[in-house]
Scaffold this active site. Structure first.
Site, mmCIF file in Angstrom:
data_model
loop_
_atom_site.group_PDB
_atom_site.id
_atom_site.type_symbol
_atom_site.label_atom_id
_atom_site.label_comp_id
_atom_site.label_asym_id
_atom_site.label_seq_id
_atom_site.Cartn_x
_atom_site.Cartn_y
_atom_site.Cartn_z
ATOM 1 N N GLY A 13 -7.101 41.625 10.799
ATOM 2 C CA GLY A 13 -8.250 42.193 11.527
ATOM 3 C C GLY A 13 -7.783 43.779 11.795
ATOM 4 O O GLY A 13 -6.718 43.906 12.211
ATOM 5 N N ILE A 130 -5.013 42.986 18.363
ATOM 6 C CA ILE A 130 -5.632 42.814 19.869
ATOM 7 C C ILE A 130 -5.435 41.736 20.605
ATOM 8 O O ILE A 130 -5.406 41.570 21.696
ATOM 9 C CB ILE A 130 -7.368 43.067 19.588
ATOM 10 C CG1 ILE A 130 -7.917 41.946 18.938
ATOM 11 C CG2 ILE A 130 -7.820 44.349 18.931
ATOM 12 C CD1 ILE A 130 -9.483 41.675 19.155
ATOM 13 N N ASP A 131 -4.906 40.530 19.664
ATOM 14 C CA ASP A 131 -4.698 39.211 20.334
ATOM 15 C C ASP A 131 -3.379 39.420 21.159
ATOM 16 O O ASP A 131 -3.288 38.402 22.086
ATOM 17 C CB ASP A 131 -4.527 38.162 19.275
ATOM 18 C CG ASP A 131 -5.637 38.327 18.436
ATOM 19 O OD1 ASP A 131 -6.760 38.476 18.728
ATOM 20 O OD2 ASP A 131 -5.752 37.513 17.065
ATOM 21 N N MET A 173 -12.297 37.539 22.368
ATOM 22 C CA MET A 173 -11.537 37.363 21.155
ATOM 23 C C MET A 173 -10.061 36.786 21.692
ATOM 24 O O MET A 173 -9.818 36.752 22.786
ATOM 25 C CB MET A 173 -11.453 38.335 20.066
ATOM 26 C CG MET A 173 -12.715 38.353 19.173
ATOM 27 S SD MET A 173 -12.408 39.485 18.039
ATOM 28 C CE MET A 173 -13.706 39.346 16.929
#
Ligand code: F6P
Length: 346
Positions: A13, A130-131, A173
């Site tokens: 991603g 981003i996780d 997310m």
């Protein structure tokens, strides 16, 4: 005469800060180490199929504040392609590439670790997502921007929640880690935060909302991670399609909570799914700086031939750690962090 030719790719991603990392690799690699930089396109598809473009200091000017990645990205898994590792080796030989810096998360770096460990390919990694769920590093770039965006969204949803006496559910997310939910929920003053690490009981969620309303409040904000799951047998669950790395496409928990909460409490409820908005746009200053520091360290490590390694944030320092450490296990939210957030529930 350049000493070495270094490939760079971005996989998985996209996230804010990728261009900052590319720019740092290019600037340090070319200006300081006399490297040539080959930009592989579309994640692992680039080196598998020999799709690339040469990148230079000039061609990377002005990209620091830009989101996304100028090299584009994909979820291509080299181990799901016929002779993926050998195709990559052949591309390296054909282009005279001496080593590759793969900028990615769990999947991209997992492939990088295997290509280096099992196939002896000169590959190293740079952590991004981003996780924020990678081991070996205290934080990944992209995360700070994502929580900034999510927090701003929660602030905005507060006004409608307040004006309409509603329960607003915000789905964020994070895949199987609750970092985005926890941090944006804390920063945005959420009344309930649900994360994958702690399966929830819908009865408890409704009880917390009812308690809050019985104490004089007339609206609530619930932040739910896309990977949050109900305790077994307490609520229906759905399965999503899988990508090449075997990850299910997540999402939908917000809508199901909206229905359940409204039915069980009688409070009008609305769900908002933030989705890819969390990954878009310009990186925060923190992410630009972290990505830049990691990119510089990667160019230095490539110059020293430290394949199989990854620059990581340890405390306030950037250190080199084995790639295998980054992908050994997911970095999830510790129990005590969640318990601290529970202070503000209900
Ligand atoms: O890993 C980053 C991430 O945004 C996750 O939070 C999310 O589950 C996933 O990627 C979505 O992937 P895609 O963009 O392929 O739908």
């Amino acid at each position: 005469m350049p000493s070495v030719r270094i490939g760079v790719l971005t996989g998985g991603g996209d996230c804010p800060g990728l261009n900052a990392a590319i720019r740092a690799i290019v600037r340090r690699g070319i200006d300081v180490h006399n490297q040539e930089i080959v930009g592989f396109l579309d994640g692992w598809r680039g080196p598998i199929e020999g799709v690339y473009e040469d990148i230079s200091v000039e061609s990377t000017r002005g990209i620091l504040p830009r989101g996304g990645t100028i090299l584009r990205s994909s979820r291509t898994n080299p181990f799901k392609r016929d002779d993926g590792p050998e195709a990559i080796r052949a591309t390296f030989e054909a282009l005279g590439v001496d080593g590759l810096i793969a900028i990615g998360g769990e999947d991209t770096l997992g492939a990088a670790a295997r290509l280096h460990g099992d196939h002896g390919l000169p590959v190293m990694g740079v952590p991004k997502t981003i996780d924020n769920d990678l081991g070996g590093t205290d934080m990944t770039f992209g995360f700070d921007t994502a929580i900034q965006i999510a927090t701003e969204a929660i602030d905005r949803l507060h006004t409608t929640a307040e004006s309409h006496n509603r329960v607003m559910i915000v789905e964020v997310m994070g895949r199987h880690a609750g970092w985005i939910a926890l941090h944006s929920g804390l920063a945005g003053g959420a009344d309930v935060i649900l994360i994958p690490e702690r399966p929830f009981d819908i009865e408890d969620v409704c009880r917390l909302i009812q308690r809050r309303h019985s104490r004089g409040r007339f609206f609530s904000i619930v932040v739910v991670a896309e990977g949050a799951v109900p305790q077994e047998g307490t609520m229906e669950v759905m399965d999503g399609a899988e990508d090449e790395f075997g990850h299910a496409r997540l999402g939908g928990i917000g809508q199901r909570l909206e229905r359940e909460i409204e039915e069980r409490t009688g409070f009008e409820s609305r769900a908002t799914v933030l989705g890819h908005i969390q990954r878009g746009g310009t990186p925060t200053a923190f992410d630009r700086v972290l990505a830049t520091r990691l990119g510089l360290a990667a160019a230095d490590a490539a110059n020293e031939g430290r394949w199989g390694m990854m620059p990581a944030l340890r405390g306030s320092r950037i250190e080199l750690v084995p790639l295998t450490e980054a992908v050994a296990e997911l970095r999830t939210v510790p129990v005590e962090d969640y318990e601290a957030a529970q202070t503000f529930f209900g």
